[in-house]
Design an enzyme around this catalytic site. Structure first.
Site, PDB file in Angstrom:
ATOM      1  N   GLU A 153      37.847  21.016  36.431  1.00 13.11           N
ATOM      2  CA  GLU A 153      36.267  21.853  35.539  1.00 13.11           C
ATOM      3  C   GLU A 153      35.417  21.132  34.845  1.00 13.11           C
ATOM      4  O   GLU A 153      35.794  20.823  33.530  1.00 13.11           O
ATOM      5  CB  GLU A 153      36.981  22.840  34.472  1.00 13.11           C
ATOM      6  CG  GLU A 153      38.264  23.872  34.699  1.00 13.11           C
ATOM      7  CD  GLU A 153      39.099  24.437  34.770  1.00 13.11           C
ATOM      8  OE1 GLU A 153      38.944  24.663  32.999  1.00 13.11           O
ATOM      9  OE2 GLU A 153      39.512  25.573  34.817  1.00 13.11           O
ATOM     10  N   GLU A 269      42.932  30.063  42.661  1.00  9.78           N
ATOM     11  CA  GLU A 269      43.855  30.237  41.450  1.00  9.78           C
ATOM     12  C   GLU A 269      42.950  31.711  41.378  1.00  9.78           C
ATOM     13  O   GLU A 269      42.154  32.462  40.715  1.00  9.78           O
ATOM     14  CB  GLU A 269      43.090  29.803  40.131  1.00  9.78           C
ATOM     15  CG  GLU A 269      43.096  28.075  40.313  1.00  9.78           C
ATOM     16  CD  GLU A 269      43.045  27.707  39.648  1.00  9.78           C
ATOM     17  OE1 GLU A 269      42.915  28.111  38.068  1.00  9.78           O
ATOM     18  OE2 GLU A 269      43.455  26.142  38.689  1.00  9.78           O
ATOM     19  N   SER A 615      48.773  75.358  53.857  1.00 10.58           N
ATOM     20  CA  SER A 615      49.220  74.138  53.253  1.00 10.58           C
ATOM     21  C   SER A 615      50.512  75.345  52.694  1.00 10.58           C
ATOM     22  O   SER A 615      51.557  76.192  53.242  1.00 10.58           O
ATOM     23  CB  SER A 615      48.941  73.825  52.076  1.00 10.58           C
ATOM     24  OG  SER A 615      49.635  72.511  51.812  1.00 10.58           O
TER      25      SER A 615
END
Length: 712
Positions: A153, A269, A615
């Protein structure tokens, strides 16, 4: 369906899921890249977590325990305990270890910047201390660490700083490191790491590395360093993403750009949080774990799917993808940001399967651009659209929305997530082709469920839902044909003393009905499923058109169909075992049938009366026909369970037993039941709808097959 049968299905699904998990992420991606995880010392001390790590991952990163402040907090002081435990775990289990990290502005050994009196040292002193630190750490773990995040970074975010008016903004983070050494500290760190281990892969690692502007800054820095001979061999793209971004386009572009410089890219990450922050932003969601809302889970699943689709595309340059933490419980973002594949109890979430069980064929497939409006659209509406392959495409104008999800999508994915363009228009195409036939769907806009303004509405799931029709290869049997005589569907209102209401039914009468006042017709009482109502069979099911076409082709005897509400929708899942259909039996047998016989030209006897249902309507059919065999001679269960010989006392009670389901349901149960019924001497017919599941095309095909068999 039968309750016992449903329990068996759930059990089989659980066994299947357990079997699928026996092969981990590392196995699913063995032809692509290694799969890593960041761990802490507690993860490698618990047997359940150890088993999870060993099953799923073949690379490990120490989350915090190898950072400078952890191992070297003071001059001459080294704390190796936690880092050694993770390294030894990897050695003992044959797992590769990524080193993280040697130089970072945060969690750094800040004592390197000052002398014993607290005054700032010169950079030469700093470099001497830094070199000793890097050499000591790298040499201690060089037998097990295959790659190091050397510098972490160092590049600035979008708000780049200017030193003075008129001066070009600095691409670098204005850290204590940079202020003392300029960008030379980056070069020195890589030089020292390479001295210590010439064989290790050395990475520059940063977040928001897919952001186009920051990508450019990282690229320029790495190129500058490499041109000067600095041994940067890889780029680490931290994957601290969220459910809204970055886009596939930006990730793909960054990977393509970085691959011009390095042969090794790691996603170092990876986590996808459920808020709008990204990268190093830190809006924690701590506290007791709370359930993740369904719509944010769908957004997360879609984002993970999109990211991994791009990563698989770049497998030639990506060596490793590492999840940042083992579970939501461990995440630096907090358990309630739900960022990972495993929940707070270390159990796989649905998103785990999204990442693991990918379809290679769909990765690079582009749907044919022959989209046309769905036949279920409102007049004049172009969207939704369907193409010849079965893909569906949606378009919604919602410029202020944060998310739009269409509930229709590949099985288990939670729907199709749309993406917004610069004009505020959301569009998206299903990830793959849908099953042929009719489908319900709705929109979820920022958590609110609404219907698609372009589609007609159909009653299903206990509410009016949008509907779409995926063209079927055999759709001619339910098409509205111009050269066919059509019957009529009319609404009737009948009194029901048992419920103290006036109830509604829809009645289909064939084209010849009423032309001869003396002619009488048999009657099929046809039931809908749970969540639907008496409109379903004529609207979604096209029962009237199926009958018109069969009659016109001379394949079916004309008969009446009566469709009424089966009183199913007050039943909630978990309580279906209490449903006995006796209240509906009274309405149907003692009130509706007498009304139909009194007001229509019917043959009012059991040999000219049938009952069938789909169903839960099939469940009702089974219960009522077995209790009232004197009323119905023809019985049909459409994805609604099975009859068994033991259920039937007298072979003469029934003239036909018809049972069906989709091939994606449990066809083996239908076939086995039909075989047993036939062996017992019953006239039993089974039908399997190829390529469909628990959906209306299965039931349309079932009616089309059953109707010619009735009343013979």
């Amino acid at each position: 369906m039968k309750i016992k049968q449903k329990i068996v299905w759930v059990a089989l699904a659980a066994i299947s899921a357990t079997t699928a998990q026996a092969q981990g992420l590392k196995d699913a991606y063995k032809d692509y890249f290694t799969i890593g995880v960041a761990v802490n010392k507690h993860n490698i001390a618990q047997p359940e977590q150890i088993a999870l790590i060993k099953r799923e991952f073949n690379s490990v990163t120490a989350e915090n325990d190898m950072k400078p402040v952890s191992v070297h907090p003071k001059e001459g002081v080294w704390n190796w305990g936690a880092a050694d435990s993770i390294a030894n775990f990897c050695r003992q289990n044959g797992i590769k270890l990524r080193g993280h990290c040697l130089v970072w502005h945060s969690q750094f050994s800040d004592w390197m910047f000052t002398d014993k009196k607290g005054k700032e040292v010169k950079k030469e002193v700093f470099y001497q201390r830094l070199r000793e630190h890097i050499h000591t750490v790298v040499n201690r773990y060089k037998d097990i660490v295959y790659a190091w995040d050397v510098v972490n970074e160092a590049m600035n975010d979008n708000n780049m700083m200017r030193f003075r008016p008129g001066q070009e903004p600095s691409p670098y983070r204005q850290s204590r490191l940079f202020k003392l050494c300029g960008d030379e500290f980056i070069a020195k760190a890589f030089e020292y790491a390479h001295e210590a281990d010439p064989n290790a892969l050395l990475f520059y690692n940063d977040y928001n590395a897919a952001d186009p502007k920051k990508c450019e800054r990282i690229y320029n820095m790495v190129k500058k360093m490499q041109d000067a001979g600095v041994p940067i061999t890889g780029i680490g793209m931290q994957g601290h993403y969220n459910i809204y971004g970055p886009s596939e386009k930006d990730v793909d572009a960054a990977l393509t750009k970085y691959s011009q410089l390095v042969k090794h890219i790691h996603i170092t990450e990876l986590d996808i949080r459920t808020n709008e922050e990204m990268g190093g932003q830190l809006q924690f969601s701590r506290g007791q774990a709370v359930a993740q809302p369904a719509y944010t889970a769908a957004l997360q699943e879609d984002q993970y799917a999109r990211v991994f689709r791009v990563l698989r595309k770049h497998k030639d340059v990506i060596d490793n993808v590492t999840f940042w933490n083992l579970s939501d419980r461990d995440s630096w973002l907090g358990v309630n940001n739900h960022p990972l594949l495993f929940d707070a109890n270390y159990k796989a979430k649905k998103v785990y399967s999204v990442v693991k069980d990918f379809n290679v064929a769909l990765d690079q497939h582009q749907p044919k651009e022959d989209f046309v409006p769905s036949s279920k659209n409102q007049p004049g509406q172009q969207y939704p659209m369907v193409n010849s392959e079965g893909y569906a495409r949606f378009r919604i104008v919602a410029p202020d929305a944060k998310s739009v999800i269409v509930s229709l999508g590949l099985g288990g994915r939670g729907g199709t997530v749309l993406r917004k363009d610069k004009d505020g228009v959301w569009t998206g195409t299903t990830e793959g082709p849908m099953d042929e036939g009719f489908h319900y769907y709705h929109l979820t806009i920022d958590g609110a469920v609404v219907n698609d303004p372009g589609a007609n509405n159909y009653y299903g799931s206990c509410r009016w839902e949008s509907g779409i029709e995926i063209p079927a290869h055999d759709q001619a049997f339910y098409e509205n044909r111009m050269n066919v005589a059509h019957g009529h569907v009319q609404q009737v209102l009948f009194p029901s003393k048992s419920t103290n209401t006036v109830r509604r039914a829809f009645v289909y009468t064939p084209p010849t009905y009423g032309k001869n006042k003396k002619e009488r017709f048999p009657v099929l009482y046809l039931q809908h499923g749970w969540g639907e109502d008496e409109t379903a069979w004529s609207n979604q099911g096209h029962a009237n058109l199926i009958m018109d076409n069969l009659i016109a082709e001379g394949k079916c005897k004309p008969f009446i169909i009566v469709m009424t509400y089966g009183m199913t929708n007050d039943v909630r899942f978990g309580h279906i075992n209490k449903f006995d259909a006796k209240e509906f039996e009274t309405v149907l047998v003692d009130e509706l049938i007498p009304y139909i016989d009194a007001n229509f030209q019917t043959k009012a006897d059991r040999n000219n009366r049938a009952m069938a249902g789909l169903s839960m309507g099939g469940f009702e059919t089974k219960l009522i026909t077995m209790r009232r065999p004197e009323v119905f001679a023809y019985w049909g269960l459409l994805s609604g369970g099975q009859y068994e010989p033991a259920d039937l006392k007298d072979k003469g009670e029934v003239k036909l037993i018809f049972q069906s389901c989709g091939s994606k349901e449990r066809p083996e149960a239908i076939n086995a039941s039909i075989a047993r019924l036939k062996e017992a001497g019953f006239n039993a017919v089974g039908h399997i709808s190829e390529g469909t599941a628990h959906e209306f095309l299965s039931w349309r095909r079932a009616l089309h097959t059953m109707a010619p068999l009735l009343f013979k």
